[in-house]
Write an enzyme that holds these catalytic residues in place. Sequence first.
Site, PDB file in Angstrom:
ATOM      1  N   ARG A 185       0.832  -1.215   0.000  1.00 17.16           N
ATOM      2  CA  ARG A 185       0.000   0.000   0.000  1.00 17.16           C
ATOM      3  C   ARG A 185       0.869   1.269   0.000  1.00 17.16           C
ATOM      4  O   ARG A 185       0.580   2.252   0.688  1.00 17.16           O
ATOM      5  CB  ARG A 185      -0.932   0.035   1.218  1.00 17.16           C
TER       6      ARG A 185
ATOM      7  N   SER B 159     -10.787  -0.394   3.451  1.00 17.81           N
ATOM      8  CA  SER B 159     -10.022  -0.593   4.689  1.00 17.81           C
ATOM      9  C   SER B 159      -9.424   0.737   5.130  1.00 17.81           C
ATOM     10  O   SER B 159      -8.749   1.398   4.332  1.00 17.81           O
ATOM     11  CB  SER B 159      -8.878  -1.577   4.455  1.00 17.81           C
TER      12      SER B 159
ATOM     13  N   GLU C 133      -4.793   4.033   5.926  1.00 12.46           N
ATOM     14  CA  GLU C 133      -4.509   3.753   4.519  1.00 12.46           C
ATOM     15  C   GLU C 133      -4.925   4.926   3.609  1.00 12.46           C
ATOM     16  O   GLU C 133      -4.176   5.310   2.714  1.00 12.46           O
ATOM     17  CB  GLU C 133      -5.238   2.467   4.107  1.00 12.46           C
TER      18      GLU C 133
HETATM   19  C1  FAD Z   1     -15.289   0.018  -0.971  1.00 10.61           C
HETATM   20  C2  FAD Z   1     -13.807   0.230  -1.195  1.00 10.61           C
HETATM   21  C3  FAD Z   1     -12.966  -0.875  -1.365  1.00 10.61           C
HETATM   22  C4  FAD Z   1     -11.604  -0.685  -1.587  1.00 10.61           C
HETATM   23  N1  FAD Z   1     -10.823  -1.796  -1.753  1.00 10.61           N
HETATM   24  C5  FAD Z   1      -9.493  -1.658  -1.995  1.00 10.61           C
HETATM   25  C6  FAD Z   1      -8.668  -2.807  -2.198  1.00 10.61           C
HETATM   26  O1  FAD Z   1      -9.130  -3.947  -2.196  1.00 10.61           O
HETATM   27  N2  FAD Z   1      -7.350  -2.611  -2.409  1.00 10.61           N
HETATM   28  C7  FAD Z   1      -6.804  -1.361  -2.454  1.00 10.61           C
HETATM   29  O2  FAD Z   1      -5.586  -1.251  -2.654  1.00 10.61           O
HETATM   30  N3  FAD Z   1      -7.563  -0.253  -2.266  1.00 10.61           N
HETATM   31  C8  FAD Z   1      -8.899  -0.371  -2.044  1.00 10.61           C
HETATM   32  N4  FAD Z   1      -9.674   0.747  -1.849  1.00 10.61           N
HETATM   33  C9  FAD Z   1      -9.044   2.091  -1.864  1.00 10.61           C
HETATM   34  C10 FAD Z   1      -9.149   2.822  -3.232  1.00 10.61           C
HETATM   35  O3  FAD Z   1     -10.157   2.283  -4.030  1.00 10.61           O
HETATM   36  C11 FAD Z   1      -7.835   2.773  -4.014  1.00 10.61           C
HETATM   37  O4  FAD Z   1      -6.774   3.278  -3.232  1.00 10.61           O
HETATM   38  C12 FAD Z   1      -7.905   3.568  -5.322  1.00 10.61           C
HETATM   39  O5  FAD Z   1      -6.743   3.353  -6.091  1.00 10.61           O
HETATM   40  C13 FAD Z   1      -8.113   5.068  -5.106  1.00 10.61           C
HETATM   41  O6  FAD Z   1      -8.406   5.649  -6.363  1.00 10.61           O
HETATM   42  P1  FAD Z   1      -9.079   7.068  -6.494  1.00 10.61           P
HETATM   43  O7  FAD Z   1      -9.038   7.433  -7.940  1.00 10.61           O
HETATM   44  O8  FAD Z   1     -10.406   7.056  -5.863  1.00 10.61           O
HETATM   45  O9  FAD Z   1      -8.048   7.955  -5.678  1.00 10.61           O
HETATM   46  P2  FAD Z   1      -8.342   9.285  -4.857  1.00 10.61           P
HETATM   47  O10 FAD Z   1      -8.989   8.923  -3.570  1.00 10.61           O
HETATM   48  O11 FAD Z   1      -9.024  10.288  -5.698  1.00 10.61           O
HETATM   49  O12 FAD Z   1      -6.867   9.778  -4.568  1.00 10.61           O
HETATM   50  C14 FAD Z   1      -6.012   9.060  -3.720  1.00 10.61           C
HETATM   51  C15 FAD Z   1      -4.663   9.776  -3.693  1.00 10.61           C
HETATM   52  O13 FAD Z   1      -4.063   9.739  -4.975  1.00 10.61           O
HETATM   53  C16 FAD Z   1      -3.822  11.051  -5.469  1.00 10.61           C
HETATM   54  N5  FAD Z   1      -4.111  11.012  -6.896  1.00 10.61           N
HETATM   55  C17 FAD Z   1      -5.272  10.651  -7.501  1.00 10.61           C
HETATM   56  N6  FAD Z   1      -5.124  10.643  -8.831  1.00 10.61           N
HETATM   57  C18 FAD Z   1      -3.839  11.033  -9.078  1.00 10.61           C
HETATM   58  C19 FAD Z   1      -3.065  11.213 -10.266  1.00 10.61           C
HETATM   59  N7  FAD Z   1      -3.565  10.973 -11.486  1.00 10.61           N
HETATM   60  N8  FAD Z   1      -1.781  11.637 -10.127  1.00 10.61           N
HETATM   61  C20 FAD Z   1      -1.257  11.863  -8.911  1.00 10.61           C
HETATM   62  N9  FAD Z   1      -1.925  11.700  -7.762  1.00 10.61           N
HETATM   63  C21 FAD Z   1      -3.202  11.286  -7.845  1.00 10.61           C
HETATM   64  C22 FAD Z   1      -4.745  11.951  -4.678  1.00 10.61           C
HETATM   65  O14 FAD Z   1      -4.240  13.271  -4.584  1.00 10.61           O
HETATM   66  C23 FAD Z   1      -4.764  11.258  -3.332  1.00 10.61           C
HETATM   67  O15 FAD Z   1      -3.630  11.636  -2.593  1.00 10.61           O
HETATM   68  C24 FAD Z   1     -11.048   0.611  -1.633  1.00 10.61           C
HETATM   69  C25 FAD Z   1     -11.903   1.729  -1.469  1.00 10.61           C
HETATM   70  C26 FAD Z   1     -13.255   1.530  -1.268  1.00 10.61           C
HETATM   71  C27 FAD Z   1     -14.166   2.741  -1.121  1.00 10.61           C
END
Ligand code: FAD
Length: 343
Positions: free
Chosen positions: A165, A235, A330
């Site tokens: 992570r 998580s 996380e």
């Molecule tokens: C129901 C649920 C289940 C999940 N299960 C998992 C799982 O099984 N495994 C897992 O690893 N994660 C899981 N996650 C966490 C999440 O889905 C992941 O971390 C995902 O990759 C986040 O993507 P996002 O686009 O929503 O990021 P955001 O929440 O929009 O951003 C996260 C971070 O990345 C940065 N960021 C976003 N896009 C960019 C970019 N293009 N360039 C630079 N920085 C950027 C943001 O500034 C922020 O700091 C889960 C979340 C939920 C709600």
Amino acid sequence: MNIREHYSLRALNTFGLEVKARYFCTLATLGGLRTVWQWQQQHPNLPVLFLGGGSNMLFVEDFPGLVVQIKLMERTIIGSDSEYTYVKAGAGENWHQFVRWTIDQGLAGLENLSLIPGTVGAAPMQNIGAYGVELKDHAYEVFAVDWKTAEMRHFSVAECGFGYRNSRFKSLEPNRWLIASVTFQLPTKPTWHLDYAGVKEHIQGEVNARSISDAIIAIRQSKLPDPAQLGNAGSFFKNPMISDEHYQALREQYPQLNGWILEEGVKVSAGWLIDHCGWKGKRIGDAGTYDQHALVLVNHGQATGAQIWQLALDIMDSVEQRFGIRLVPEPHIISGGALVQYS
Ligand SMILES: Cc1cc2nc3c(=O)[nH]c(=O)nc-3n(C[C@H](O)[C@H](O)[C@H](O)COP(=O)(O)OP(=O)(O)OC[C@H]3O[C@@H](n4cnc5c(N)ncnc54)[C@H](O)[C@@H]3O)c2cc1C
């Protein structure tokens, strides 16, 4: 590019928090960064935050600067060799839809990562992982822009500093690189990862990328709350790593505590620790933990980011007092216009 003011992020964060960005825009082409740079020159003291799907963030309060939602779209099969097919995806692509698209193209490798919310661009940030597979297992390179200097760079997997992570983009150089696209190498002869609990049992018919993806979707839907129904960020804490001595000492007191022995130490389940402090299903106002999984913090409707963060801190304190382990969140905690840093 249109910069909006006092923009509600409620639909753009999976906790469903009613927070506002003082300024907001979307970025659909890299050329659009010029507008962001101009804005930054006019507002040198205000922060800029990149947003994907908002599924790994907790806004503790309104964001005082510019939130840039990444909408860089692309899906391209670049080519193949005897071992791999190379596929490029723009940062703004929805992760799960991209995974299903690769399966539709007859490609395998990403199926265990089905139904993880969010975008392709955020996936390398914490090296997303699930059901025995991590992004790093199939990533080939990450293309990113140092958004302050405009330097463009292709990072090999080794240069990304991927860990559990974690990545260089998350902890070594937070807020520096705008991830624009990720290229994957998907194996011609895939290896199936079916050892996680329930995966084999949920597969219907032949084992292939699609049937594994379907099984993972079914398992995830039965275990995790759907953010559209109950706000959450998956998580909330990482599984902590402790020393072997610490683990043995805890096992004497808690024989049910399971651990995974790794090179760096022993990894224990954050969910188990939280559960054993009595937090499962607890609710304080509208902030709470999920009744089936204490590791998932939820917004029952009108919780504020500050209330969810306070609950997280209380959980961290109680786990530390009982087990001597400080949990690490996380999601990215965003407070006062900056990321609260955790290693
Ligand atoms: C129901 C649920 C289940 C999940 N299960 C998992 C799982 O099984 N495994 C897992 O690893 N994660 C899981 N996650 C966490 C999440 O889905 C992941 O971390 C995902 O990759 C986040 O993507 P996002 O686009 O929503 O990021 P955001 O929440 O929009 O951003 C996260 C971070 O990345 C940065 N960021 C976003 N896009 C960019 C970019 N293009 N360039 C630079 N920085 C950027 C943001 O500034 C922020 O700091 C889960 C979340 C939920 C709600």
